[in-house]
Design a protein around this motif. Structure first.
Motif, PDB file in Angstrom:
ATOM      1  N   GLU A 177       2.185   1.693  -3.476  1.00 44.48           N
ATOM      2  CA  GLU A 177       1.090   2.091  -4.369  1.00 44.48           C
ATOM      3  C   GLU A 177       0.795   3.587  -4.250  1.00 44.48           C
ATOM      4  OE1 GLU A 177      -2.463  -0.690  -5.040  1.00 44.48           O
ATOM      5  OE2 GLU A 177      -1.709  -1.260  -3.063  1.00 44.48           O
ATOM      6  N   ILE A 178       0.661   4.062  -3.024  1.00 44.41           N
ATOM      7  CA  ILE A 178       0.328   5.471  -2.806  1.00 44.41           C
ATOM      8  C   ILE A 178       1.434   6.377  -3.344  1.00 44.41           C
ATOM      9  CG2 ILE A 178      -0.044   7.223  -1.027  1.00 44.41           C
ATOM     10  CD1 ILE A 178      -1.494   5.042   0.604  1.00 44.41           C
ATOM     11  N   ILE A 223       1.117   6.692  -7.221  1.00 41.73           N
ATOM     12  CA  ILE A 223      -0.073   7.269  -7.860  1.00 41.73           C
ATOM     13  C   ILE A 223       0.232   8.519  -8.688  1.00 41.73           C
ATOM     14  CG2 ILE A 223      -2.255   8.463  -7.378  1.00 41.73           C
ATOM     15  CD1 ILE A 223      -2.745   6.378  -5.179  1.00 41.73           C
ATOM     16  N   TYR A 278      -3.808   4.974 -11.601  1.00 45.14           N
ATOM     17  CA  TYR A 278      -4.555   3.871 -10.998  1.00 45.14           C
ATOM     18  C   TYR A 278      -4.690   2.710 -11.986  1.00 45.14           C
ATOM     19  CZ  TYR A 278      -5.868   7.654  -7.832  1.00 45.14           C
ATOM     20  OH  TYR A 278      -5.836   8.712  -6.970  1.00 45.14           O
ATOM     21  N   LEU A 308       0.830  -1.210   0.000  1.00 42.64           N
ATOM     22  CA  LEU A 308       0.000   0.000   0.000  1.00 42.64           C
ATOM     23  C   LEU A 308       0.862   1.257   0.000  1.00 42.64           C
ATOM     24  CD1 LEU A 308      -2.786   1.389   0.219  1.00 42.64           C
ATOM     25  CD2 LEU A 308      -2.552   1.202   2.714  1.00 42.64           C
ATOM     26  N   LYS A 309       1.918   1.247   0.789  1.00 43.22           N
ATOM     27  CA  LYS A 309       2.819   2.398   0.854  1.00 43.22           C
ATOM     28  C   LYS A 309       3.427   2.687  -0.514  1.00 43.22           C
ATOM     29  CE  LYS A 309       6.911   4.101   3.339  1.00 43.22           C
ATOM     30  NZ  LYS A 309       7.946   3.765   4.359  1.00 43.22           N
ATOM     31  N   TRP A 330     -10.801   0.335  -0.701  1.00 43.95           N
ATOM     32  CA  TRP A 330      -9.348   0.461  -0.689  1.00 43.95           C
ATOM     33  C   TRP A 330      -8.947   1.450   0.397  1.00 43.95           C
ATOM     34  CZ3 TRP A 330      -6.200   3.469  -4.892  1.00 43.95           C
ATOM     35  CH2 TRP A 330      -4.830   3.173  -4.752  1.00 43.95           C
ATOM     36  N   GLU A 331      -7.913   1.125   1.137  1.00 45.17           N
ATOM     37  CA  GLU A 331      -7.484   1.966   2.258  1.00 45.17           C
ATOM     38  C   GLU A 331      -7.235   3.415   1.821  1.00 45.17           C
ATOM     39  OE1 GLU A 331      -7.191   1.454   5.544  1.00 45.17           O
ATOM     40  OE2 GLU A 331      -8.092  -0.529   5.252  1.00 45.17           O
ATOM     41  N   TYR A 332      -6.696   3.589   0.627  1.00 45.06           N
ATOM     42  CA  TYR A 332      -6.387   4.932   0.129  1.00 45.06           C
ATOM     43  C   TYR A 332      -7.638   5.779  -0.052  1.00 45.06           C
ATOM     44  CZ  TYR A 332      -4.584   8.594  -2.976  1.00 45.06           C
ATOM     45  OH  TYR A 332      -4.246   9.799  -3.543  1.00 45.06           O
ATOM     46  N   GLU A 333      -8.787   5.139  -0.277  1.00 45.24           N
ATOM     47  CA  GLU A 333     -10.030   5.862  -0.534  1.00 45.24           C
ATOM     48  C   GLU A 333     -10.814   6.157   0.743  1.00 45.24           C
ATOM     49  OE1 GLU A 333     -11.248   7.181  -3.247  1.00 45.24           O
ATOM     50  OE2 GLU A 333      -9.734   6.466  -4.644  1.00 45.24           O
TER      51      GLU A 333
END
Length: 230
Positions: free
Chosen positions: A51-52, A55, A60, A48-49, A202-205
């Protein structure tokens, strides 16, 4: 509100069709592959780290996701990951891209009922080819006056879309599952927004803010859109 609205925009992923569960399944496959290096939940956190961080450069979608998995594999293995493992990561992405499009319950009935009463728009973010392919597979394209695949869902992106549609913001209703991407930017522009939660996000959202707004309509499912606009 219903007397003002002329355009209704629908998010696609996890609003019209299922998307996030496929990413979670791919994540689990990836985490299991590297469970010898760290616990699966730590692998997912590391992914996740990455991915963010990616971005702003990669945007995406599955292709961005695969690159992030490759980078994470190199990072957590201290660059000891095998060529075979890297190939398996690419295969995870290709498998996900080949999954069928699962239209969510009552979506087509709602679109059919609204078509003709309003201009319907699909407004989604992600990879252009990936989203176009899913739309074609879904068979839902016939319901939409306009398709907009955005690189990002922030106020400037929505403002450009609303200007393109040649309407004031208060004639625009956005329907989606993400408070961060589908709801808050539209409310800030003076439009209307209806939130339909999906069972996984998704955690980012995710956003922790709870709020009320005169133009905000929290719904339980997509069928309630018809009641809202009756």
């Amino acid at each position: 509100m219903k007397d003002k609205i002329s355009v209704i925009a629908f998010d696609a992923d996890d609003t019209l069709w299922s998307n996030e569960p496929f990413f979670r399944a791919s994540e689990e496959r990836f985490a299991e592959m590297f469970s010898d290096f760290m616990p699966p939940h730590d692998v997912i956190r590391a992914l996740l780290k990455v991915e963010i961080a990616n971005i702003p450069v990669l945007g995406y979608g599955v292709k961005s996701f695969v690159i992030s998995m490759l980078e994470t594999a190199l990072e957590i293995s201290d660059h000891q990951v095998s060529a075979d493992a890297l190939q398996k990561i690419v295969a995870i992405g290709k498998d996900q891209l080949q999954q069928p499009v699962e239209i969510l319950e009552n979506v087509e009935q709602v679109l059919s009922a609204l078509q003709g009463r309003f201009k319907l728009v699909m407004a989604t973010k992600g990879d252009l080819l990936e989203q176009e392919t899913k739309l074609i597979k879904s068979g839902l394209e016939k319901y939409f006056h306009h398709i907009e695949i955005l690189s990002e869902k922030k106020e400037p992106n929505y403002k450009k879309l609303i200007n393109h549609l040649d309407i004031p913001a208060n004639e625009f209703l956005m329907i989606g599952n993400s408070l961060k991407s589908d709801i808050l930017p539209i409310l800030n522009l003076g439009g209307y927004a209806a939130h339909i939660p999906f069972h996984t996000t998704w955690e980012y959202e995710k956003v922790s803010t709870t709020f009320t707004h005169d133009n905000f309509y929290p719904l339980s499912n997509i069928s309630e859109v018809l009641e809202l606009l009756k």
